[in-house]
Write an enzyme that holds these catalytic residues in place. Structure first.
Site, PDB file in Angstrom:
ATOM      1  CG  ASP A   1      -1.721  -1.793   1.189  1.00 27.36           C
ATOM      2  OD1 ASP A   1      -2.797  -2.067   0.003  1.00 27.36           O
ATOM      3  OD2 ASP A   1      -1.981  -2.150   2.088  1.00 27.36           O
TER       4      ASP A   1
ATOM      5  N   GLY B   1      -4.459  -4.076  -4.230  1.00 31.52           N
ATOM      6  CA  GLY B   1      -4.907  -3.650  -4.972  1.00 31.52           C
ATOM      7  C   GLY B   1      -4.517  -2.176  -4.905  1.00 31.52           C
ATOM      8  CG  HIS B   2      -1.930  -1.715  -7.835  1.00 31.68           C
ATOM      9  ND1 HIS B   2      -1.064  -1.664  -6.696  1.00 31.68           N
ATOM     10  CD2 HIS B   2      -1.548  -2.524  -9.085  1.00 31.68           C
ATOM     11  CE1 HIS B   2      -0.455  -2.252  -7.332  1.00 31.68           C
ATOM     12  NE2 HIS B   2      -0.872  -3.020  -8.667  1.00 31.68           N
TER      13      HIS B   2
ATOM     14  CE  LYS C   1       2.926  -2.220  -4.649  1.00 25.67           C
ATOM     15  NZ  LYS C   1       2.626  -2.723  -3.352  1.00 25.67           N
TER      16      LYS C   1
ATOM     17  CD  GLN D   1      -0.111  -8.572  -2.446  1.00 30.00           C
ATOM     18  OE1 GLN D   1       0.885  -9.893  -2.479  1.00 30.00           O
ATOM     19  NE2 GLN D   1      -0.434  -8.491  -2.861  1.00 30.00           N
TER      20      GLN D   1
HETATM   21  P1  IMP Z   1      -2.916 -12.459   2.376  1.00 27.78           P
HETATM   22  O1  IMP Z   1      -2.350 -12.147   1.175  1.00 27.78           O
HETATM   23  O2  IMP Z   1      -4.261 -12.372   1.792  1.00 27.78           O
HETATM   24  O3  IMP Z   1      -3.023 -14.241   2.348  1.00 27.78           O
HETATM   25  O4  IMP Z   1      -2.547 -11.733   3.203  1.00 27.78           O
HETATM   26  C1  IMP Z   1      -1.954 -12.358   3.781  1.00 27.78           C
HETATM   27  C2  IMP Z   1      -0.910 -10.798   5.034  1.00 27.78           C
HETATM   28  O5  IMP Z   1      -0.685 -10.120   3.333  1.00 27.78           O
HETATM   29  C3  IMP Z   1      -2.601 -10.005   5.434  1.00 27.78           C
HETATM   30  O6  IMP Z   1      -2.237  -9.401   6.981  1.00 27.78           O
HETATM   31  C4  IMP Z   1      -2.804  -9.640   4.679  1.00 27.78           C
HETATM   32  O7  IMP Z   1      -3.387  -8.043   5.010  1.00 27.78           O
HETATM   33  C5  IMP Z   1      -1.218  -8.551   4.123  1.00 27.78           C
HETATM   34  N1  IMP Z   1      -1.882  -8.422   2.578  1.00 27.78           N
HETATM   35  C6  IMP Z   1      -1.927  -8.987   1.351  1.00 27.78           C
HETATM   36  N2  IMP Z   1      -2.299  -7.994   0.441  1.00 27.78           N
HETATM   37  C7  IMP Z   1      -1.751  -6.276   1.224  1.00 27.78           C
HETATM   38  C8  IMP Z   1      -1.953  -5.640  -0.216  1.00 27.78           C
HETATM   39  O8  IMP Z   1      -2.076  -5.205  -1.178  1.00 27.78           O
HETATM   40  N3  IMP Z   1      -1.736  -4.702   1.804  1.00 27.78           N
HETATM   41  C9  IMP Z   1      -1.451  -4.735   2.149  1.00 27.78           C
HETATM   42  N4  IMP Z   1      -1.256  -5.967   2.906  1.00 27.78           N
HETATM   43  C10 IMP Z   1      -1.900  -7.130   2.246  1.00 27.78           C
END
Ligand code: IMP
Length: 427
Positions: free
Chosen positions: A13, A40-41, A16, A223
């Site tokens: 977040d 999420g962009h 990007k 991420q």
């Molecule tokens: P997962 O990717 O859904 O398995 O989640 C694993 C961890 O990564 C959790 O703490 C989510 O909140 C975090 N996470 C996954 N995608 C994002 C992102 O795009 N931005 C921030 N945190 C993320």
């Protein structure tokens, strides 16, 4: 022209979408190499705001080919709905390329994600519930379903049955849930086959050919570095490799073809989900950062945890990604503080530690050592060059650059496409 990688240098977040989109006009291919619709962009183009989860943000640039690489996990329903949403707004999506080797997120992966999180209770990861972890687990366990399986009905049925034989036992016996019928899943997946067929190709071949032809290829990480399954704050991480090495495995492009690795760094820090976060704020300053920075997840709608800038993390990101540049985002959010604390090191059990500790226990015990930098009150949004920034904002950027170990080549001073200061060109 060697390829470029753009990735999050913190916990995701970092903004990007804006950075990728800024380059989009001069880039021929934008490639996602890991993650799925957990990302999420938000991209602002003129007065239009787009929230993208799975598609590379280059899809908004007319001359750019968006690519979903083999390292991505794809929920076909989400992909099709995202494509439809963009088409309804007049965006041409026909150039999308989808790797036949990318793994599919099926309804049973999403179910497993949700029930296993519930089962973990207090120890939960705080996943996005999109089925990401279970899909990567199946990939590594060699019981995954790939995009190419959609085009062979008999293979698809065999693979889904094999995966569900195991999973239904777990669902019923461990989680007390109803079994999932393989035929139903197969039928749903087959329904996507014709809709996706036209996008599917050997993306590895396309990308390497493009590089041979001197095209500009940009890899876009989802991420962030600290959510990397190898280099992040394990186990509070995502299940893929957002770090620079992931761009190679997730696309089939070798490391010798990458020339630049740009880390997106927010001028403060945020995190979603559980896990350690040394500079997290629980006071009014944290609330203020959240409110001014609009720190609410694009994918989950969850409030983001907010804290001050952490230079230890930025240095670590430089190291594990081999960063060549930083894109510092959201500097404008810090306007109005008299003094801005920046974490320069940690104190762990009475010792000062300057580098990110590899031990999980140490990191959980890390307390920030702050240096106070003078703030500014001027509005930054109109600044076009570095010199346009007030002196204290310039000094803040210079200090961060020195502590973080790579030059700050661009600065975001507002959410709009043109609210960016470019110091060193990326291309
Ligand atoms: P997962 O990717 O859904 O398995 O989640 C694993 C961890 O990564 C959790 O703490 C989510 O909140 C975090 N996470 C996954 N995608 C994002 C992102 O795009 N931005 C921030 N945190 C993320």
């Amino acid at each position: 022209m060697p390829a470029l990688v753009l990735l999050g240098a913190q916990w995701g977040d970092e903004g990007k979408g804006k950075a990728t989109d800024l380059l989009g006009g001069s880039v021929d291919y934008v490639v996602r190499y890991q993650g799925g619709n957990n990302a999420g962009h938000t991209v602002v183009v003129g007065d239009q705001k787009y929230a993208l989860h799975l598609l590379p943000s280059g899809i908004l640039s007319p001359d750019c080919v968006p690519v979903i690489g083999n390292g991505v996990v794809v929920d076909p329903a989400v992909l099709l709905s995202e494509l439809r949403g963009l088409e309804e707004r007049g965006v041409d999506t026909s150039k999308l390329l989808l790797s036949g080797n990318a793994h599919l997120i099926t309804p049973y992966h999403t179910t497993m994600d949700k029930v296993s999180e519930r089962f973990l209770g207090k120890r939960k990861i705080g996943t996005t519930g999109r089925g990401i972890g279970p899909t990567y687990a199946d990939k590594i366990n060699r019981v995954g379903i790939r995009v190419q399986d959609l085009f062979d009905e008999s293979i698809l049925a065999q693979k889904v049955e094999a995966a569900l034989d195991q999973k239904n036992q777990i669902l019923a016996k461990l989680y007390n849930r109803r079994a999932i019928a393989a035929e139903q899943v197969v039928e749903e997946l087959l329904g996507y086959a014709d809709k996706l067929r036209g996008y599917v190709c050997d993306t590895t071949l396309v990308l390497n050919d493009a590089l041979d032809e001197d095209k500009v290829v940009l890899f876009e990480g989802g991420q962030g570095t600290l959510l990397d399954v190898d280099h992040g704050t394990y186990p509070f991480v995502t299940s893929s490799n957002p770090t620079a090495g992931g761009a190679c495995t997730g696309s089939g492009v070798g490391p010798t073809r990458i020339g630049r690795v740009i880390g997106i760094l927010k001028a403060y820090t945020t995190r979603v989900g559980a896990g350690p976060f040394p500079t997290e704020l629980f006071d009014e300053d944290g609330e203020k950062l959240r409110a001014i920075g609009g720190e609410r997840g694009v994918t989950t709608g969850r409030d983001r945890r907010c804290g001050w800038f952490d230079a230890v993390i930025a240095r670590y990101a430089t190291r594990v990604n081999g960063l060549t540049d930083f894109f510092l985002t959201k500097l404008d959010v810090l306007t109005g503080w008299e003094r801005i604390p920046v974490c320069v090191a940690y104190e762990i059990d009475g010792r000062r530690v300057d580098e990110l500790p590899y031990s999980q226990t140490d990191f959980h015990h890390a307390k920030p050592v702050y240096e106070m930098l003078p703030g500014w009150s001027e509005d930054l949004s109109g600044a076009k060059t570095f010199e346009d920034l007030p002196k204290n904002a310039r000094d803040y950027v210079k200090a961060l650059e020195e502590m973080s170990g790579a030059p700050v080549s661009a600065i975001g001073v507002g959410p709009g496409r043109d609210e960016t200061i470019q110091i060193n060109p990326f291309l």
